[in-house]
Design a protein around this motif. Structure first.
Motif, PDB file in Angstrom:
ATOM      1  N   TYR A   1       0.221   9.142  -4.839  1.00 54.33           N
ATOM      2  CA  TYR A   1      -0.924   8.353  -5.293  1.00 54.33           C
ATOM      3  C   TYR A   1      -1.938   9.160  -6.099  1.00 54.33           C
ATOM      4  O   TYR A   1      -2.875   8.623  -6.655  1.00 54.33           O
TER       5      TYR A   1
ATOM      6  N   THR B   1      -2.382   0.682   0.994  1.00 53.38           N
ATOM      7  CA  THR B   1      -3.705   1.122   0.581  1.00 53.38           C
ATOM      8  C   THR B   1      -4.717   0.239   1.303  1.00 53.38           C
ATOM      9  O   THR B   1      -4.371  -0.792   1.897  1.00 53.38           O
TER      10      THR B   1
ATOM     11  N   SER C   1       2.387  -3.828  -0.802  1.00 51.88           N
ATOM     12  CA  SER C   1       1.853  -3.391  -2.090  1.00 51.88           C
ATOM     13  C   SER C   1       1.869  -4.525  -3.091  1.00 51.88           C
ATOM     14  O   SER C   1       2.918  -5.108  -3.368  1.00 51.88           O
TER      15      SER C   1
ATOM     16  N   LYS D   1      -3.979   2.617  -8.695  1.00 55.01           N
ATOM     17  CA  LYS D   1      -3.037   1.498  -8.647  1.00 55.01           C
ATOM     18  C   LYS D   1      -1.982   1.639  -9.726  1.00 55.01           C
ATOM     19  O   LYS D   1      -0.795   1.397  -9.514  1.00 55.01           O
TER      20      LYS D   1
ATOM     21  N   SER E   1      -1.246   4.593   2.624  1.00 64.25           N
ATOM     22  CA  SER E   1      -0.118   4.832   1.718  1.00 64.25           C
ATOM     23  C   SER E   1       0.059   6.309   1.409  1.00 64.25           C
ATOM     24  O   SER E   1       1.180   6.807   1.306  1.00 64.25           O
TER      25      SER E   1
END
Length: 346
Positions: free
Chosen positions: A114, A291, A234, A2, A320
């Motif tokens: 990510y 996500t 998000s 995150k 994502s």
């Protein structure tokens, strides 16, 4: 993960706010789009480059022809580079474009948005064997890692300009001024630097035909006027892909219809809308990039669940990684086209 995404979104979505012009009671915030991969130059810079046909054009340097070098003009001026570089380190995030021209990089910043330690899935085969040196939206990279690779050419964008003096001591360094949202300009800018204009023209022609054919196929199957909306969910925010990312593949490349009253995107920033603004768009089909946690949060929204597309089951949920920045890659765009029919049928 995150935390890494928020770093990307801050760099790739200006000030983590987001701008947009949504006329439907949508919240406007400033957002930087890409991811993927652009540097947010000023409009005046873009215009001046368009007016000067010699900018970024590779020219043979008569005085150095015998040594196998050429002199090119990049964003900082003239620089002498190998005529046929064999050990390229690319920090600009455009190693996919270089692959179109037949180059294999030994070092890259085309890591997954990510997880900076791996390649995006759609570039795994193309970049296999290259060393990951960071992520393209970072302004500094692994200098020691670059030194160990012994490159004969380094390519950066203006995002990494603070490293320029260090890098040019390692190998000839070219700085590319990337376009804001026009990915075709980036393909052509690299073509001019590397002297591959013919290859670029052919690749774009082939891609445009694939995109047009796919758009014709989808419109025949789902209707000429059917509307599509792609957005990123998000952290409770909704970022609309319009002139960038997979949205631009749908609208500009495939020619699919947008919902009415779409928030316009005229620079690198992704428009942000509220849940109420999302509902007002009322598309026939929705593509959600999120996500697992963000997708679960979206499913808890009564506004989202009341949308016609959701009630009809016309929602395509995309992870994502890799779909957040797939549309910012020329290779990623091709992959998305190839997947599109299956995505609609899932």
């Amino acid at each position: 993960m995150k935390k890494k995404f928020m770093i990307l979104l801050t760099a790739a979505v200006m000030s983590l706010g987001v701008l947009a012009g949504c006329s439907n009671s949508a919240t406007q915030t400033q957002a930087d789009g890409n991811a993927a991969e652009s540097t947010n130059p000023s409009d005046s810079q873009d215009d001046s480059q368009n007016e000067n046909p010699d900018t970024n054009t590779a020219e043979a340097d008569a005085s150095s022809a015998g040594s196998g070098t050429i002199t090119v003009t990049d964003a900082r001026g003239e620089v002498e580079i190998p005529a046929d570089p064999q050990r390229i380190v690319d920090l600009s995030g455009n190693s996919d474009i270089l692959s179109v021209y037949g180059y294999s990089v030994i070092g890259t910043a085309n890591s997954d948005a990510y997880d900076y330690t791996v390649f995006p899935s759609y570039l795994e085969d193309i970049l296999k064997g290259a060393k990951i040196l960071g992520f393209s939206m970072q302004d500094t990279m692994d200098i020691e890692g670059i030194l160990e690779l012994e490159p004969d050419l380094i390519i950066i964008s203006s995002v990494q300009e603070k490293m320029y003096e260090q890098l040019k001591e390692i190998a000839p360094t070219v700085m590319i001024e990337l376009a804001q949202i026009n990915w075709r300009d980036d393909i052509n800018a690299f073509a001019e630097i590397m002297g591959k204009e013919d290859i670029a023209a052919q690749w774009l022609s082939d891609y445009d035909k694939k995109a047009s054919d796919k758009g014709t196929e989808i419109k025949a199957a789902y209707g000429e006027e059917t509307t599509y909306l792609a957005f990123l969910a998000s952290g409770g925010q909704l970022y609309v892909f319009d002139a960038a990312g997979i949205g631009s593949v749908m609208y500009e490349d495939m020619g699919l219809a947008k919902p009415a009253n779409m928030p316009a995107q005229d620079n690198i920033s992704l428009p942000v809308i509220s849940y109420e603004g999302l509902a007002e768009l009322d598309p026939d089909y929705i593509f959600v990039v999120a996500t697992e946690a963000d997708m679960e949060s979206l499913r808890q929204s009564s506004i989202y669940n009341s949308m016609r597309a959701v009630e009809d089951g016309n929602v395509v949920e995309l992870p994502s990684s890799p779909y957040f920045n797939m549309g910012y890659s020329c290779i990623g765009r091709e992959v998305f086209l190839e997947e599109f029919t299956d995505l609609m049928e899932q």
